[in-house]
Design an enzyme around this catalytic site. Structure first.
Site, PDB file in Angstrom:
ATOM      1  N   ASP A   1       8.862 -15.021  36.725  1.00  0.00           N
ATOM      2  CA  ASP A   1       9.768 -14.059  37.366  1.00  0.00           C
ATOM      3  C   ASP A   1       8.894 -12.941  37.918  1.00  0.00           C
ATOM      4  OD1 ASP A   1      11.453 -11.920  37.943  1.00  0.00           O
ATOM      5  OD2 ASP A   1      12.816 -12.364  36.279  1.00  0.00           O
TER       6      ASP A   1
ATOM      7  N   ASN B   1       7.465 -14.216  49.503  1.00  0.00           N
ATOM      8  CA  ASN B   1       8.655 -14.844  50.090  1.00  0.00           C
ATOM      9  C   ASN B   1       9.867 -14.773  49.161  1.00  0.00           C
ATOM     10  OD1 ASN B   1      10.169 -17.055  51.764  1.00  0.00           O
ATOM     11  ND2 ASN B   1      10.047 -17.861  49.678  1.00  0.00           N
TER      12      ASN B   1
ATOM     13  N   TYR C   1      20.822  -4.969  51.182  1.00  0.00           N
ATOM     14  CA  TYR C   1      19.834  -5.994  51.537  1.00  0.00           C
ATOM     15  C   TYR C   1      18.990  -5.508  52.717  1.00  0.00           C
ATOM     16  CZ  TYR C   1      18.037 -10.599  53.052  1.00  0.00           C
ATOM     17  OH  TYR C   1      17.237 -11.660  53.428  1.00  0.00           O
ATOM     18  N   GLY C   2      19.677  -4.971  53.739  1.00  0.00           N
ATOM     19  CA  GLY C   2      18.969  -4.470  54.923  1.00  0.00           C
ATOM     20  C   GLY C   2      18.012  -3.339  54.576  1.00  0.00           C
ATOM     21  N   ALA C   3      18.450  -2.459  53.674  1.00  0.00           N
ATOM     22  CA  ALA C   3      17.598  -1.324  53.288  1.00  0.00           C
ATOM     23  C   ALA C   3      16.322  -1.816  52.616  1.00  0.00           C
ATOM     24  CB  ALA C   3      18.372  -0.389  52.360  1.00  0.00           C
TER      25      ALA C   3
ATOM     26  N   LYS D   1      14.851  -4.765  53.039  1.00  0.00           N
ATOM     27  CA  LYS D   1      13.979  -5.419  54.015  1.00  0.00           C
ATOM     28  C   LYS D   1      13.339  -4.379  54.952  1.00  0.00           C
ATOM     29  CE  LYS D   1      14.403  -9.740  52.687  1.00  0.00           C
ATOM     30  NZ  LYS D   1      13.267 -10.483  52.121  1.00  0.00           N
TER      31      LYS D   1
END
Ligand SMILES: NC(=O)c1ccc[n+]([C@@H]2O[C@H](COP(=O)([O-])OP(=O)(O)OC[C@H]3O[C@@H](n4cnc5c(N)ncnc54)[C@H](OP(=O)(O)O)[C@@H]3O)[C@@H](O)[C@H]2O)c1
Length: 248
Positions: free
Chosen positions: A59, A86, A150-152, A154
């Site tokens: 993990d 990834n 999620y956007g923040a 990335k």
């Protein structure tokens, strides 16, 4: 391609895009340390290229995991030339419906773990004149209603990529690929109902000029190209959209 003989560490390598990256690198002659939490999918990937892919179940958010993962790569292959961050977690939902624990969980996998792995790998990447590729997302550049956390994360990964590219040059190159929608298990674990998934997917298709989702191999090819010092030795700090034109 000349990733031949390089030692490449790939997180999230058991499924989806990471699996394609591990197999692409192995096909091109690299030695691959394949990381993920579940042993079984990693073993299935390793079995496709015996002797060149080492499965290392871990993990990436666990205490001490980055150091243990880097040590495993060195022990097996004797060097480390590239790290591909990834592994990713996507949990979608509107702000009012989504607790901050979801934000913390995503930041841990999508931002903190890549930073920690780069730190742990750096003493080995520097002498190798190696590189890092972060698998980010178009979500880091577009507005993401319903997927703001999620956007923040990335967007933070994109920032980390660009800042570290300057900080670590010229010894280590740091780049990111920004995939558009790709059909992978990520969609099924994102906390949406079947109907929500269907309507999101329809919206994404309508907003993707190439008119289809991407394939894992189409992302992996760019990752392998970025690792390759012959093709990309002068590329660092790049955020490369591989997205069917979604951000055009
Ligand atoms: N699919 C898309 O449309 C899309 C678009 C843009 C960007 N991306 C990005 O592409 C990357 C790969 O995603 P994918 O689409 O290929 O989905 P995926 O198949 O779900 O891959 C995610 C991988 O990350 C691993 N992982 C998750 N948490 C982990 C942890 N704590 N430690 C170690 N490994 C962990 C998972 O394996 P285990 O569960 O076994 O740990 C899994 O193999 C992600 O960073 C994602 O954000 C995907």
């Amino acid at each position: 391609m000349s990733v031949e003989g390089l030692s490449v560490l790939v997180t999230g390598a058991g499924t989806g895009i990471g699996r394609s990256i591990a197999l692409c690198a192995a096909r091109e002659g690299a030695f691959v340390t394949a990381v993920g939490r579940r042993a079984e999918p990693l073993r299935e990937v390793a079995d496709k290229s015996p002797g060149t892919i080492e499965a290392v179940p871990a993990d990436v958010t666990a205490d001490g995991a980055p150091e243990r993962i880097v040590a495993a790569a060195l022990e097996r292959f004797g060097r480390l030339d590239a790290v591909v961050n990834n592994a990713g977690l996507a949990r979608f939902g509107r702000l009012a419906d989504t607790g901050l624990d979801e934000l913390d969980a995503m930041l841990a996998v999508n931002v903190r773990a890549p930073a920690a792995l780069i730190r742990a790998a750096l003493p080995h990447l520097e002498p190798a004149h190696g590189s890092v590729v972060n698998v980010s997302s178009v979500a880091g550049t577009l507005a993401m209603p319903g997927r703001a956390y999620y956007g923040a994360g990335k967007a933070a990964l994109n920032s980390l990529t660009r800042s570290l590219a300057r900080e670590l040059a010229p010894a280590v190159r740091v780049n990111a690929v920004l995939p558009g929608p790709v059909d992978t298990p990520l969609w099924h674990g994102a906390g949406m109902t079947e109907d929500e998934q269907e309507s999101l997917r329809a919206g994404l298709l309508a907003d993707t000029p190439m008119g289809r989702f991407g394939e894992g191999d189409e992302i992996a090819g760019w990752v392998c190209r970025l690792i390759d010092p012959e093709q990309s030795g002068w590329v660092t700090g790049a955020l490369i959209p591989v997205d069917g034109g979604r951000t055009a």
